[in-house]
Design a protein around this motif. Structure first.
Motif, PDB file in Angstrom:
ATOM      1  N   ILE A 149      96.389  20.610 -18.662  1.00 30.08           N
ATOM      2  CA  ILE A 149      96.865  19.529 -17.802  1.00 30.08           C
ATOM      3  C   ILE A 149      97.762  20.010 -16.656  1.00 30.08           C
ATOM      4  N   PRO A 150      98.672  21.002 -16.840  1.00 31.19           N
ATOM      5  CA  PRO A 150      99.492  21.412 -15.692  1.00 31.19           C
ATOM      6  C   PRO A 150      98.668  21.884 -14.493  1.00 31.19           C
ATOM      7  N   SER A 151      97.488  22.376 -14.715  1.00 29.41           N
ATOM      8  CA  SER A 151      96.628  22.728 -13.591  1.00 29.41           C
ATOM      9  C   SER A 151      95.597  21.618 -13.406  1.00 29.41           C
ATOM     10  N   VAL A 152      94.852  21.689 -12.352  1.00 25.13           N
ATOM     11  CA  VAL A 152      93.834  20.681 -12.100  1.00 25.13           C
ATOM     12  C   VAL A 152      92.457  21.177 -12.521  1.00 25.13           C
ATOM     13  N   VAL A 153      92.223  22.471 -12.389  1.00 23.57           N
ATOM     14  CA  VAL A 153      90.895  23.029 -12.594  1.00 23.57           C
ATOM     15  C   VAL A 153      90.535  23.143 -14.071  1.00 23.57           C
ATOM     16  N   VAL A 154      91.468  23.585 -14.908  1.00 24.32           N
ATOM     17  CA  VAL A 154      91.156  23.855 -16.323  1.00 24.32           C
ATOM     18  C   VAL A 154      90.684  22.606 -17.068  1.00 24.32           C
ATOM     19  N   PRO A 155      91.351  21.444 -16.941  1.00 26.28           N
ATOM     20  CA  PRO A 155      90.832  20.274 -17.663  1.00 26.28           C
ATOM     21  C   PRO A 155      89.439  19.848 -17.192  1.00 26.28           C
ATOM     22  N   ILE A 156      89.180  19.986 -15.903  1.00 25.24           N
ATOM     23  CA  ILE A 156      87.859  19.622 -15.390  1.00 25.24           C
ATOM     24  C   ILE A 156      86.800  20.560 -15.949  1.00 25.24           C
ATOM     25  N   VAL A 157      87.097  21.863 -15.973  1.00 21.59           N
ATOM     26  CA  VAL A 157      86.155  22.836 -16.525  1.00 21.59           C
ATOM     27  C   VAL A 157      85.928  22.568 -18.003  1.00 21.59           C
ATOM     28  N   MET A 158      86.989  22.281 -18.753  1.00 21.27           N
ATOM     29  CA  MET A 158      86.846  22.016 -20.182  1.00 21.27           C
ATOM     30  C   MET A 158      86.065  20.727 -20.436  1.00 21.27           C
ATOM     31  N   LEU A 159      86.243  19.715 -19.590  1.00 19.48           N
ATOM     32  CA  LEU A 159      85.442  18.505 -19.735  1.00 19.48           C
ATOM     33  C   LEU A 159      83.970  18.808 -19.516  1.00 19.48           C
ATOM     34  N   PHE A 160      83.668  19.622 -18.504  1.00 18.97           N
ATOM     35  CA  PHE A 160      82.272  19.987 -18.251  1.00 18.97           C
ATOM     36  C   PHE A 160      81.701  20.863 -19.367  1.00 18.97           C
ATOM     37  N   LEU A 180      99.117  29.406 -29.393  1.00 24.84           N
ATOM     38  CA  LEU A 180      98.510  28.128 -29.035  1.00 24.84           C
ATOM     39  C   LEU A 180      97.092  28.293 -28.487  1.00 24.84           C
ATOM     40  N   PRO A 181      96.872  29.076 -27.428  1.00 27.26           N
ATOM     41  CA  PRO A 181      95.480  29.216 -26.982  1.00 27.26           C
ATOM     42  C   PRO A 181      94.605  29.950 -28.000  1.00 27.26           C
ATOM     43  N   GLY A 182      95.201  30.822 -28.785  1.00 28.29           N
ATOM     44  CA  GLY A 182      94.428  31.498 -29.825  1.00 28.29           C
ATOM     45  C   GLY A 182      93.957  30.529 -30.893  1.00 28.29           C
ATOM     46  N   SER A 183      94.825  29.609 -31.294  1.00 25.77           N
ATOM     47  CA  SER A 183      94.419  28.627 -32.301  1.00 25.77           C
ATOM     48  C   SER A 183      93.432  27.615 -31.733  1.00 25.77           C
ATOM     49  N   VAL A 184      93.550  27.308 -30.441  1.00 22.06           N
ATOM     50  CA  VAL A 184      92.567  26.423 -29.802  1.00 22.06           C
ATOM     51  C   VAL A 184      91.201  27.096 -29.793  1.00 22.06           C
ATOM     52  N   ALA A 185      91.162  28.391 -29.466  1.00 24.63           N
ATOM     53  CA  ALA A 185      89.891  29.123 -29.451  1.00 24.63           C
ATOM     54  C   ALA A 185      89.262  29.149 -30.843  1.00 24.63           C
ATOM     55  N   LEU A 186      90.058  29.401 -31.865  1.00 22.51           N
ATOM     56  CA  LEU A 186      89.541  29.422 -33.235  1.00 22.51           C
ATOM     57  C   LEU A 186      89.036  28.038 -33.653  1.00 22.51           C
ATOM     58  N   ALA A 238      84.045  28.173 -23.512  1.00 25.52           N
ATOM     59  CA  ALA A 238      85.413  27.670 -23.649  1.00 25.52           C
ATOM     60  C   ALA A 238      86.222  28.548 -24.594  1.00 25.52           C
ATOM     61  N   VAL A 239      85.606  29.022 -25.676  1.00 27.38           N
ATOM     62  CA  VAL A 239      86.292  29.921 -26.615  1.00 27.38           C
ATOM     63  C   VAL A 239      86.683  31.208 -25.914  1.00 27.38           C
ATOM     64  N   VAL A 240      85.785  31.758 -25.109  1.00 19.67           N
ATOM     65  CA  VAL A 240      86.085  33.002 -24.392  1.00 19.67           C
ATOM     66  C   VAL A 240      87.244  32.795 -23.424  1.00 19.67           C
ATOM     67  N   ILE A 241      87.269  31.670 -22.731  1.00 19.86           N
ATOM     68  CA  ILE A 241      88.356  31.395 -21.782  1.00 19.86           C
ATOM     69  C   ILE A 241      89.696  31.365 -22.514  1.00 19.86           C
ATOM     70  N   TYR A 242      89.772  30.629 -23.618  1.00 19.07           N
ATOM     71  CA  TYR A 242      91.041  30.533 -24.341  1.00 19.07           C
ATOM     72  C   TYR A 242      91.402  31.821 -25.068  1.00 19.07           C
ATOM     73  N   ALA A 243      90.414  32.543 -25.563  1.00 23.98           N
ATOM     74  CA  ALA A 243      90.706  33.816 -26.229  1.00 23.98           C
ATOM     75  C   ALA A 243      91.225  34.842 -25.228  1.00 23.98           C
ATOM     76  N   ARG A 245      89.107  20.476 -29.573  1.00 25.18           N
ATOM     77  CA  ARG A 245      88.441  20.061 -28.335  1.00 25.18           C
ATOM     78  C   ARG A 245      89.394  19.247 -27.477  1.00 25.18           C
ATOM     79  N   VAL A 246      90.114  18.319 -28.094  1.00 23.79           N
ATOM     80  CA  VAL A 246      91.105  17.535 -27.353  1.00 23.79           C
ATOM     81  C   VAL A 246      92.221  18.436 -26.863  1.00 23.79           C
ATOM     82  N   GLY A 247      92.661  19.361 -27.716  1.00 25.58           N
ATOM     83  CA  GLY A 247      93.716  20.301 -27.315  1.00 25.58           C
ATOM     84  C   GLY A 247      93.291  21.191 -26.167  1.00 25.58           C
TER      85      GLY A 247
END
Length: 125
Positions: free
Chosen positions: A75-86, A51-57, A16-21, A67-69
């Motif tokens: 949320i605007p996409s469908v795939v990213v929240p599902i992947v992050m939940l997994f 924003l995604p940089g601070s989420v990754a950190l 997840a960190v790699v995705i957001y970074a 984690r919640v962030g």
């Protein structure tokens, strides 16, 4: 679990960190390219990369808000929240990374052996 393993995030959190970074890096590089191309006003959109940089950190450090962030940011996409939940909510290792219950496993040492809590005051022994 060794102390080295407690300081490293588990593999799903690292993913997840790699995705957001990477997302933050793409936003930052595109802002630099826009600035070089001659549109400096649009280059301020590079601040969006914070924003995604601070989420990754935050994910790397074990911050529950990150984690919640991470889940809500996609949320605007469908795939990213599902992947992050997994990645962040399903595996037990990920949930443990964000709960920080290490103090339950820590054994305190009684220095003088009288089974009482000892407090050290500066200047006293």
């Amino acid at each position: 679990m060794s102390s080295d393993e407690m300081n490293r995030p588990p593999a799903p959190v690292v993913a997840a960190v790699v995705i957001y970074a990477l997302f933050a890096a793409v936003l930052l590089i595109s802002a630099v390219v826009i600035a070089i191309a001659g549109a400096p006003a649009l280059a301020l959109l590079g601040l969006v990369a914070l924003l995604p940089g601070s989420v990754a950190l935050g994910l790397w450090q074990g911050n529950r808000g990150a984690r919640v962030g991470a889940i809500m940011f996609g949320i605007p996409s469908v795939v990213v929240p599902i992947v992050m939940l997994f990645l962040l909510a399903a595996p037990e290792s990920s949930r443990a990374w964000f709960t920080h219950d290490e103090l339950d496993d820590f054994d305190f040492v009684d220095e003088d052996g009288d089974d009482e809590d000892d407090e050290r005051v500066a200047g006293r022994e």
